[in-house]
Design a protein around this motif. Structure first.
Motif, PDB file in Angstrom:
ATOM      1  N   LEU A   1      64.149 -10.544 -89.518  1.00  0.00           N
ATOM      2  CA  LEU A   1      63.860  -9.209 -89.000  1.00  0.00           C
ATOM      3  C   LEU A   1      64.933  -8.212 -89.424  1.00  0.00           C
ATOM      4  O   LEU A   1      64.633  -7.062 -89.754  1.00  0.00           O
ATOM      5  CB  LEU A   1      63.756  -9.256 -87.473  1.00  0.00           C
ATOM      6  CG  LEU A   1      62.529  -9.960 -86.903  1.00  0.00           C
ATOM      7  CD1 LEU A   1      62.685 -10.157 -85.398  1.00  0.00           C
ATOM      8  CD2 LEU A   1      61.259  -9.175 -87.207  1.00  0.00           C
ATOM      9  N   SER A   2      66.183  -8.666 -89.427  1.00  0.00           N
ATOM     10  CA  SER A   2      67.282  -7.798 -89.845  1.00  0.00           C
ATOM     11  C   SER A   2      67.127  -7.387 -91.308  1.00  0.00           C
ATOM     12  O   SER A   2      67.339  -6.224 -91.673  1.00  0.00           O
ATOM     13  CB  SER A   2      68.618  -8.513 -89.633  1.00  0.00           C
ATOM     14  OG  SER A   2      69.688  -7.741 -90.111  1.00  0.00           O
ATOM     15  N   LYS A   3      66.742  -8.339 -92.154  1.00  0.00           N
ATOM     16  CA  LYS A   3      66.527  -8.036 -93.571  1.00  0.00           C
ATOM     17  C   LYS A   3      65.337  -7.096 -93.758  1.00  0.00           C
ATOM     18  O   LYS A   3      65.379  -6.183 -94.591  1.00  0.00           O
ATOM     19  CB  LYS A   3      66.310  -9.330 -94.354  1.00  0.00           C
ATOM     20  CG  LYS A   3      67.563 -10.186 -94.485  1.00  0.00           C
ATOM     21  CD  LYS A   3      67.273 -11.480 -95.236  1.00  0.00           C
ATOM     22  CE  LYS A   3      68.527 -12.334 -95.351  1.00  0.00           C
ATOM     23  NZ  LYS A   3      68.253 -13.618 -96.050  1.00  0.00           N
ATOM     24  N   ASP A   4      64.275  -7.320 -92.977  1.00  0.00           N
ATOM     25  CA  ASP A   4      63.103  -6.434 -93.052  1.00  0.00           C
ATOM     26  C   ASP A   4      63.480  -5.004 -92.671  1.00  0.00           C
ATOM     27  O   ASP A   4      63.047  -4.042 -93.315  1.00  0.00           O
ATOM     28  CB  ASP A   4      62.001  -6.939 -92.115  1.00  0.00           C
ATOM     29  CG  ASP A   4      61.365  -8.228 -92.597  1.00  0.00           C
ATOM     30  OD1 ASP A   4      61.564  -8.585 -93.777  1.00  0.00           O
ATOM     31  OD2 ASP A   4      60.670  -8.884 -91.791  1.00  0.00           O
ATOM     32  N   LEU A   5      64.285  -4.880 -91.624  1.00  0.00           N
ATOM     33  CA  LEU A   5      64.693  -3.553 -91.175  1.00  0.00           C
ATOM     34  C   LEU A   5      65.605  -2.882 -92.204  1.00  0.00           C
ATOM     35  O   LEU A   5      65.511  -1.669 -92.424  1.00  0.00           O
ATOM     36  CB  LEU A   5      65.411  -3.656 -89.827  1.00  0.00           C
ATOM     37  CG  LEU A   5      65.765  -2.329 -89.155  1.00  0.00           C
ATOM     38  CD1 LEU A   5      64.513  -1.499 -88.888  1.00  0.00           C
ATOM     39  CD2 LEU A   5      66.527  -2.572 -87.853  1.00  0.00           C
TER      40      LEU A   5
END
Length: 247
Positions: free
Chosen positions: A30-34
């Motif tokens: 999720l952090s990478k997606d954000l």
């Protein structure tokens, strides 16, 4: 000014020392997606500024917010990658959630901002599901003048008991061992329902180990949990001083 405070706070968190021993793979994704989403917003908002002969206030604010979001995702990604303490990552997530409330959803890039906000919400849900682990031990000390309030608890413990503090109430939960009377408690003041409150504990009497395993925050309805482990067999009397201060 408020955005620089957010970024500064997240930067300070990067120099903490706690570690997390659990699966953070979903949170990492999720952090990478954000981060990818914020990079896209930075590019889009920068193009808007270059195209405009007279920049509007919303264009400037959107570009500023996109850059702040990108910087914040880099920092929180570092916290997650290096497995900092869940309580610290969770608080950083709360700061990020507060930022998401100000995303400019009425602009021409509304879809991208909405997608970013959805990812932040997913991260918050993921963080709420993580086990906070041991946060403070009875050996941790804070200056007395910084303490905002206390509760004093005394009772019998057989093996493993959790003490839950919320507002002006204290409840006990037997994890293992024989359940005992719930114990006695008194407050100097109620535990505040506010962010940035940290709880510590001092063991006044008792032979086992005492830890704070959950710090109060919005995700747990501002409930602190102190765990007492007495593994030597048989019940023993304990006396604890639980205190709180502002981070």
């Amino acid at each position: 000014m408020k955005y620089s405070v957010i970024t500064t706070f997240l930067l300070i968190l990067c120099f903490a020392f706690s570690a997390v021993g659990q699966d953070l793979s979903r949170l990492k994704k999720l952090s990478k997606d954000l981060k990818r989403q914020s990079e896209d917003l930075v590019e889009r908002t920068q193009k808007d500024l270059k195209k405009s002969e007279m920049r509007t206030q919303i264009e400037i604010e959107s570009a500023f917010m996109a850059n702040q979001l990108y910087s914040s995702t880099v920092l929180i990604g570092r916290l997650i990658k290096q497995k900092y303490h869940v309580s610290e990552i969770r608080y950083a997530g709360m700061v990020l959630s507060d930022m998401a409330k100000r995303f400019p959803l009425e602009t021409k890039h509304a879809f991208e901002w909405k997608k970013s906000k959805d990812i932040v919400s997913e991260m918050s849900r993921e963080l709420r599901g993580l086990n906070a682990g041991v946060i403070e031990t009875e050996n941790y000390e804070v200056d007395e003048e910084k303490i905002l309030g206390k509760t004093f608890w005394s009772g019998m413990v057989d093996d493993d008991v959790q003490i839950l503090v919320q507002g002006s109430m204290v409840t006990t939960k037997t994890i293992t061992g024989q359940a005992k009377e719930k114990g006695l408690f008194s407050f100097t003041s109620a535990l505040p329902q506010q962010s940035r409150i940290r709880v510590g504990v001092r063991k006044k009497s008792g032979r086992g180990k005492v830890h704070v395993v959950q710090q109060p925050d919005e995700s747990n309805d501002y409930t602190a949990i102190i765990e007492v482990k007495d593994e030597e067999g048989g019940a023993r009397a304990y006396s604890l001083e639980i205190y709180w201060y502002r981070r």
